[in-house]
Design a protein around this motif. Structure first.
Motif, mmCIF file in Angstrom:
data_model
loop_
_atom_site.group_PDB
_atom_site.id
_atom_site.type_symbol
_atom_site.label_atom_id
_atom_site.label_comp_id
_atom_site.label_asym_id
_atom_site.label_seq_id
_atom_site.Cartn_x
_atom_site.Cartn_y
_atom_site.Cartn_z
ATOM 1 N N HIS A 173 0.764 -1.298 -0.077
ATOM 2 C CA HIS A 173 -0.145 0.051 -0.051
ATOM 3 C C HIS A 173 0.784 1.306 -0.141
ATOM 4 O O HIS A 173 0.495 2.240 -0.602
ATOM 5 N N ALA A 174 1.821 1.251 0.887
ATOM 6 C CA ALA A 174 2.858 2.375 1.081
ATOM 7 C C ALA A 174 4.020 2.245 1.808
ATOM 8 O O ALA A 174 4.166 1.130 2.360
ATOM 9 N N THR A 175 4.872 3.024 1.699
ATOM 10 C CA THR A 175 6.441 2.778 2.221
ATOM 11 C C THR A 175 6.229 2.606 3.576
ATOM 12 O O THR A 175 6.660 1.522 4.068
ATOM 13 N N GLU A 176 5.524 3.345 4.172
ATOM 14 C CA GLU A 176 5.384 3.153 6.012
ATOM 15 C C GLU A 176 3.892 2.861 6.230
ATOM 16 O O GLU A 176 2.893 3.332 5.714
ATOM 17 N N GLN A 177 4.056 1.801 7.064
ATOM 18 C CA GLN A 177 2.559 1.158 7.471
ATOM 19 C C GLN A 177 2.744 1.123 9.100
ATOM 20 O O GLN A 177 3.923 0.811 9.525
ATOM 21 N N VAL A 178 1.819 0.652 10.023
ATOM 22 C CA VAL A 178 2.006 0.529 11.380
ATOM 23 C C VAL A 178 0.841 -0.509 11.490
ATOM 24 O O VAL A 178 -0.068 -0.833 11.013
ATOM 25 N N PHE A 179 1.329 -1.676 12.153
ATOM 26 C CA PHE A 179 0.647 -3.074 12.398
ATOM 27 C C PHE A 179 0.628 -3.098 14.114
ATOM 28 O O PHE A 179 1.457 -2.735 14.890
ATOM 29 N N TYR A 180 -0.532 -3.373 14.577
ATOM 30 C CA TYR A 180 -0.949 -3.387 16.007
ATOM 31 C C TYR A 180 -1.393 -5.055 16.528
ATOM 32 O O TYR A 180 -1.964 -5.663 15.604
ATOM 33 N N TYR A 181 -0.824 -5.126 17.491
ATOM 34 C CA TYR A 181 -0.916 -6.713 18.059
ATOM 35 C C TYR A 181 -1.234 -6.676 19.316
ATOM 36 O O TYR A 181 -0.976 -6.028 20.192
ATOM 37 N N ASN A 182 -2.175 -7.661 19.795
ATOM 38 C CA ASN A 182 -2.987 -7.822 21.306
ATOM 39 C C ASN A 182 -1.748 -8.596 21.950
ATOM 40 O O ASN A 182 -0.762 -9.169 21.448
ATOM 41 N N HIS A 190 -4.310 -2.611 11.498
ATOM 42 C CA HIS A 190 -3.205 -1.996 10.521
ATOM 43 C C HIS A 190 -3.446 -0.689 9.675
ATOM 44 O O HIS A 190 -4.605 -0.576 9.201
ATOM 45 N N ASP A 191 -2.504 0.139 9.971
ATOM 46 C CA ASP A 191 -2.621 1.452 9.402
ATOM 47 C C ASP A 191 -1.824 1.766 8.164
ATOM 48 O O ASP A 191 -0.813 1.377 8.109
ATOM 49 N N TYR A 192 -2.628 2.086 7.238
ATOM 50 C CA TYR A 192 -1.755 2.658 6.086
ATOM 51 C C TYR A 192 -2.526 3.758 5.156
ATOM 52 O O TYR A 192 -3.814 3.854 5.400
ATOM 53 N N ALA A 193 -1.894 4.331 4.439
ATOM 54 C CA ALA A 193 -2.640 5.499 3.317
ATOM 55 C C ALA A 193 -2.122 5.008 2.031
ATOM 56 O O ALA A 193 -1.070 5.175 1.314
ATOM 57 N N ALA A 194 -3.071 4.329 1.419
ATOM 58 C CA ALA A 194 -2.583 3.475 0.098
ATOM 59 C C ALA A 194 -2.305 4.605 -1.143
ATOM 60 O O ALA A 194 -3.310 5.187 -1.388
ATOM 61 N N ASP A 195 -1.194 4.407 -1.674
ATOM 62 C CA ASP A 195 -1.014 5.206 -2.713
ATOM 63 C C ASP A 195 -1.788 5.160 -3.928
ATOM 64 O O ASP A 195 -2.205 6.236 -4.502
ATOM 65 N N VAL A 196 -2.445 3.989 -4.208
ATOM 66 C CA VAL A 196 -3.269 4.040 -5.364
ATOM 67 C C VAL A 196 -4.707 4.671 -4.979
ATOM 68 O O VAL A 196 -5.457 4.806 -5.954
#
Length: 239
Positions: free
Chosen positions: A163-172, A180-186
């Motif tokens: 999706h994008a160069t930088e993303q953030v993943f959250y785990y319990n 999972h956070d992202y800002a998809a380029d497309v």
């Protein structure tokens, strides 16, 4: 290896099991508002995906009709007959999104490229995070519905289609992916929160079977709506 990533891999079946896996087959449904906004409502209402775990390749069986399949690789998407006869194809498919607005209509190959790379990423995570050139860093935890979720900020290399160069993943606390956070380029780089639930074990690996994507508000919390994408897998197997 990052200590948090190591524990996450263990929770999802272990690194060695992921290295041994060749394909993941998932059957279910992909929906949400995005597809109608792009003029492709229902295109993956019945989704039958086979992912190559060790390389970026995915096939949607029955894509757009009986006897057809949609093939995704980073440099080419195609709709083919099952004997390999090409119906339509697109080389350099990411370039076809340039200049699009938030409601620009897609054709079937736009939908195939977006769904192809996205589902490949989702089904191969967290093994995806161990690939060459991927940089992971634990950042401050996040409180979500009275749960503390640990987070990994991930920087992807240009060699991986995502999706994008930088993303953030959250785990319990159990090490399972929840957000999972992202800002998809497309999609114009609009921030989105992708939630994962209802994890199951298949051939030793662990996958969420219900996913949904919503916008992110200015304070970093997820908006309740609109639901942009939904993914529900009724069956997952690994070979």
């Amino acid at each position: 290896m990052n200590a948090l990533l190591e524990s996450i891999l263990d929770a999802h079946g272990g690194l060695q099991r992921w290295k041994e896996a060749q394909t993941i087959h998932a059957e279910g449904s992909i929906g949400g508002m995005l597809w109608s906004l792009r003029g492709q409502e229902g295109i993956l209402a019945t989704a039958d995906a086979t992912v190559d775990v060790q390389e970026q390749r995915l096939v949607f069986d029955g894509f757009t009709g009986p006897g057809l399949r949609g093939l995704y690789t980073p440099d080419r998407v195609a709709i083919e007959r099952r004997d390999g006869d090409v119906v339509v194809e697109r080389r350099a498919p990411r370039a076809a999104f340039e200049g699009q607005g938030p409601e620009t209509p897609w054709d079937e190959l736009h939908a195939l490229y977006f769904a192809g790379y996205a589902v490949w990423n989702y089904l191969t995570t967290p093994y995806l995070l161990t690939r060459p050139g991927v940089v992971v860093e634990e950042v401050e935890p996040w409180l979500e519905a009275d749960e503390d979720w640990r987070r990994l900020r991930v920087t992807f290399p240009q060699t991986l289609t995502t999706h994008a160069t930088e993303q953030v993943f959250y785990y319990n606390a159990a090490g399972l992916l929840r957000r999972h956070d992202y800002a998809a380029d497309v999609l114009g780089s609009t921030p989105a929160a992708h939630f994962s639930e209802q994890h199951v074990r298949a051939s030793g690996l662990v996958f969420p079977t219900h996913r949904f994507v919503v916008p992110i508000e200015e304070d970093g919390h997820a908006a309740p709506e609109p639901v942009l994408i939904t993914i529900d897998w009724a069956d997952i197997s690994v070979a």
